[in-house]
Design a protein around this motif. Structure first.
Motif, PDB file in Angstrom:
ATOM      1  N   GLU A  10      11.516 -23.108  -2.115  1.00 16.33           N
ATOM      2  CA  GLU A  10      12.045 -24.089  -2.998  1.00 16.33           C
ATOM      3  C   GLU A  10      13.566 -24.268  -2.882  1.00 16.33           C
ATOM      4  OE1 GLU A  10      10.940 -23.498  -7.207  1.00 16.33           O
ATOM      5  OE2 GLU A  10       9.267 -22.232  -6.531  1.00 16.33           O
ATOM      6  N   PRO A  11      13.920 -25.386  -2.302  1.00 12.51           N
ATOM      7  CA  PRO A  11      15.309 -25.769  -2.067  1.00 12.51           C
ATOM      8  C   PRO A  11      16.186 -25.490  -2.993  1.00 12.51           C
ATOM      9  CG  PRO A  11      13.953 -27.490  -1.301  1.00 12.51           C
ATOM     10  CD  PRO A  11      13.093 -26.700  -1.878  1.00 12.51           C
ATOM     11  N   ASN A  12      15.957 -25.755  -4.315  1.00 13.10           N
ATOM     12  CA  ASN A  12      16.976 -25.726  -5.403  1.00 13.10           C
ATOM     13  C   ASN A  12      17.263 -24.309  -5.656  1.00 13.10           C
ATOM     14  OD1 ASN A  12      17.086 -28.196  -5.877  1.00 13.10           O
ATOM     15  ND2 ASN A  12      15.339 -28.357  -7.509  1.00 13.10           N
ATOM     16  N   ILE A  13      16.128 -23.396  -5.530  1.00 14.97           N
ATOM     17  CA  ILE A  13      16.270 -21.890  -5.753  1.00 14.97           C
ATOM     18  C   ILE A  13      17.199 -21.420  -4.604  1.00 14.97           C
ATOM     19  CG2 ILE A  13      15.192 -19.485  -5.636  1.00 14.97           C
ATOM     20  CD1 ILE A  13      13.019 -20.872  -7.347  1.00 14.97           C
ATOM     21  N   ALA A  14      17.017 -21.789  -3.213  1.00 17.98           N
ATOM     22  CA  ALA A  14      17.317 -21.398  -2.060  1.00 17.98           C
ATOM     23  C   ALA A  14      19.102 -21.611  -2.166  1.00 17.98           C
ATOM     24  CB  ALA A  14      16.956 -22.024  -0.890  1.00 17.98           C
ATOM     25  N   SER A  15      19.379 -22.971  -2.579  1.00 17.16           N
ATOM     26  CA  SER A  15      20.909 -23.288  -2.559  1.00 17.16           C
ATOM     27  C   SER A  15      21.517 -22.538  -3.408  1.00 17.16           C
ATOM     28  CB  SER A  15      20.847 -24.678  -2.720  1.00 17.16           C
ATOM     29  OG  SER A  15      20.435 -25.153  -4.261  1.00 17.16           O
ATOM     30  N   ILE A  16      20.924 -22.178  -4.692  1.00 21.97           N
ATOM     31  CA  ILE A  16      21.652 -21.262  -5.402  1.00 21.97           C
ATOM     32  C   ILE A  16      21.833 -19.781  -5.140  1.00 21.97           C
ATOM     33  CG2 ILE A  16      21.362 -20.099  -7.674  1.00 21.97           C
ATOM     34  CD1 ILE A  16      20.131 -22.453  -8.826  1.00 21.97           C
ATOM     35  N   ILE A  17      21.028 -19.316  -4.375  1.00 24.33           N
ATOM     36  CA  ILE A  17      21.041 -17.903  -3.726  1.00 24.33           C
ATOM     37  C   ILE A  17      22.003 -17.906  -2.717  1.00 24.33           C
ATOM     38  CG2 ILE A  17      19.786 -16.287  -2.399  1.00 24.33           C
ATOM     39  CD1 ILE A  17      17.206 -17.032  -3.988  1.00 24.33           C
ATOM     40  N   VAL A  18      21.800 -19.040  -1.747  1.00 25.56           N
ATOM     41  CA  VAL A  18      22.783 -19.030  -0.539  1.00 25.56           C
ATOM     42  C   VAL A  18      24.343 -19.102  -1.137  1.00 25.56           C
ATOM     43  CG1 VAL A  18      23.677 -20.302   1.311  1.00 25.56           C
ATOM     44  CG2 VAL A  18      21.194 -20.019   0.962  1.00 25.56           C
ATOM     45  N   PHE A  19      24.521 -20.249  -1.926  1.00 29.15           N
ATOM     46  CA  PHE A  19      25.990 -20.034  -2.735  1.00 29.15           C
ATOM     47  C   PHE A  19      26.289 -19.113  -3.251  1.00 29.15           C
ATOM     48  CE2 PHE A  19      28.583 -21.044  -6.494  1.00 29.15           C
ATOM     49  CZ  PHE A  19      29.545 -21.810  -5.611  1.00 29.15           C
ATOM     50  N   LYS A  20      25.689 -18.173  -4.112  1.00 26.86           N
ATOM     51  CA  LYS A  20      25.975 -17.060  -4.718  1.00 26.86           C
ATOM     52  C   LYS A  20      26.361 -15.922  -3.680  1.00 26.86           C
ATOM     53  CE  LYS A  20      27.351 -14.311  -7.861  1.00 26.86           C
ATOM     54  NZ  LYS A  20      28.450 -14.441  -8.540  1.00 26.86           N
ATOM     55  N   LEU A  21      25.478 -15.785  -2.756  1.00 30.29           N
ATOM     56  CA  LEU A  21      25.607 -14.625  -1.670  1.00 30.29           C
ATOM     57  C   LEU A  21      26.741 -14.950  -1.008  1.00 30.29           C
ATOM     58  CD1 LEU A  21      22.055 -13.597  -0.900  1.00 30.29           C
ATOM     59  CD2 LEU A  21      23.594 -12.707  -2.614  1.00 30.29           C
ATOM     60  N   GLU A  22      26.806 -15.975  -0.462  1.00 30.23           N
ATOM     61  CA  GLU A  22      28.299 -16.467   0.706  1.00 30.23           C
ATOM     62  C   GLU A  22      29.407 -16.411  -0.143  1.00 30.23           C
ATOM     63  OE1 GLU A  22      27.150 -20.497   2.026  1.00 30.23           O
ATOM     64  OE2 GLU A  22      26.089 -19.397   3.820  1.00 30.23           O
ATOM     65  N   ARG A  23      29.361 -16.677  -1.279  1.00 29.85           N
ATOM     66  CA  ARG A  23      30.554 -16.484  -2.299  1.00 29.85           C
ATOM     67  C   ARG A  23      30.809 -15.095  -2.533  1.00 29.85           C
ATOM     68  NH1 ARG A  23      32.019 -19.702  -7.599  1.00 29.85           N
ATOM     69  NH2 ARG A  23      33.780 -18.734  -7.974  1.00 29.85           N
ATOM     70  N   GLU A  24      30.168 -14.291  -2.532  1.00 34.75           N
ATOM     71  CA  GLU A  24      30.179 -12.788  -2.426  1.00 34.75           C
ATOM     72  C   GLU A  24      30.460 -12.159  -1.088  1.00 34.75           C
ATOM     73  OE1 GLU A  24      30.245 -10.850  -5.260  1.00 34.75           O
ATOM     74  OE2 GLU A  24      29.847 -12.546  -6.262  1.00 34.75           O
ATOM     75  N   GLY A  25      30.717 -13.020  -0.103  1.00 35.06           N
ATOM     76  CA  GLY A  25      31.037 -12.739   1.290  1.00 35.06           C
ATOM     77  C   GLY A  25      29.939 -12.480   2.225  1.00 35.06           C
ATOM     78  N   HIS A  26      28.686 -12.540   1.956  1.00 34.09           N
ATOM     79  CA  HIS A  26      27.544 -12.460   2.710  1.00 34.09           C
ATOM     80  C   HIS A  26      27.340 -13.624   3.709  1.00 34.09           C
ATOM     81  CE1 HIS A  26      26.760  -8.758   0.452  1.00 34.09           C
ATOM     82  NE2 HIS A  26      26.650  -9.478  -0.590  1.00 34.09           N
ATOM     83  N   GLN A  27      26.613 -13.300   4.810  1.00 33.46           N
ATOM     84  CA  GLN A  27      26.385 -14.534   5.652  1.00 33.46           C
ATOM     85  C   GLN A  27      24.787 -14.558   5.390  1.00 33.46           C
ATOM     86  OE1 GLN A  27      26.866 -12.916   9.732  1.00 33.46           O
ATOM     87  NE2 GLN A  27      29.166 -13.172   9.517  1.00 33.46           N
ATOM     88  N   VAL A  28      24.627 -15.496   5.279  1.00 29.23           N
ATOM     89  CA  VAL A  28      22.933 -15.908   4.780  1.00 29.23           C
ATOM     90  C   VAL A  28      22.486 -17.151   5.637  1.00 29.23           C
ATOM     91  CG1 VAL A  28      21.358 -16.789   3.082  1.00 29.23           C
ATOM     92  CG2 VAL A  28      23.761 -15.561   2.265  1.00 29.23           C
ATOM     93  N   ARG A  29      21.374 -16.977   6.142  1.00 28.78           N
ATOM     94  CA  ARG A  29      20.475 -17.697   6.987  1.00 28.78           C
ATOM     95  C   ARG A  29      19.216 -18.002   5.986  1.00 28.78           C
ATOM     96  NH1 ARG A  29      17.963 -17.888  13.103  1.00 28.78           N
ATOM     97  NH2 ARG A  29      16.707 -19.365  12.664  1.00 28.78           N
ATOM     98  N   TRP A  30      18.899 -19.292   5.793  1.00 34.10           N
ATOM     99  CA  TRP A  30      17.924 -19.796   4.949  1.00 34.10           C
ATOM    100  C   TRP A  30      16.679 -20.357   5.853  1.00 34.10           C
ATOM    101  CZ3 TRP A  30      17.251 -25.043   2.752  1.00 34.10           C
ATOM    102  CH2 TRP A  30      16.147 -25.211   2.094  1.00 34.10           C
TER     103      TRP A  30
END
Length: 110
Positions: A10-30
């Motif tokens: 689900e792109p909407n859920i993924a974008s929220i997760i990616v945004f939050k984790l990247e904001r916390e400094g993590h590197q995220v691959r979706w």
């Protein structure tokens, strides 16, 4: 911080997760399908994999699930999951869980 592989269809859920984790400094691959998980994991060598429990092209029981039953979390934990998170969830809750589950990076590791 951590390298996280997110598998969520689900792109909407993924974008929220990616945004939050990247904001916390993590590197995220979706990735959006089970069929790409192994190649993505080999390429990314993630510290943590977040898999949706009901992908359209596979059956992965690991962390994120919209299934509200007693069986799914137990199945995920028996399969080697470190934790389960029921949808809907708060991005802050997920970010805290990632921080708890991923150890501090070793010296010299990005």
């Amino acid at each position: 911080m951590a390298r996280v592989l997110l598998v969520e269809d689900e792109p909407n859920i993924a974008s929220i997760i990616v945004f939050k984790l990247e904001r916390e400094g993590h590197q995220v691959r979706w990735e959006s399908s089970a069929s790409t998980v192994l190649d993505a994991a080999r390429t990314t060598q993630p510290d943590l994999v977040l898999l949706d429990s009901s992908l359209p092209d596979g059956d992965a029981f690991i962390l994120l699930s919209a299934l509200c039953d007693a069986v799914t979390p137990n199945r995920a934990l028996a399969a080697g999951a470190l934790a389960t998170v029921e949808k809907p969830f708060k991005p802050t809750q997920l970010a805290r869980l990632v921080a708890q589950l991923v150890p501090a990076p070793a010296a010299g590791r990005p």
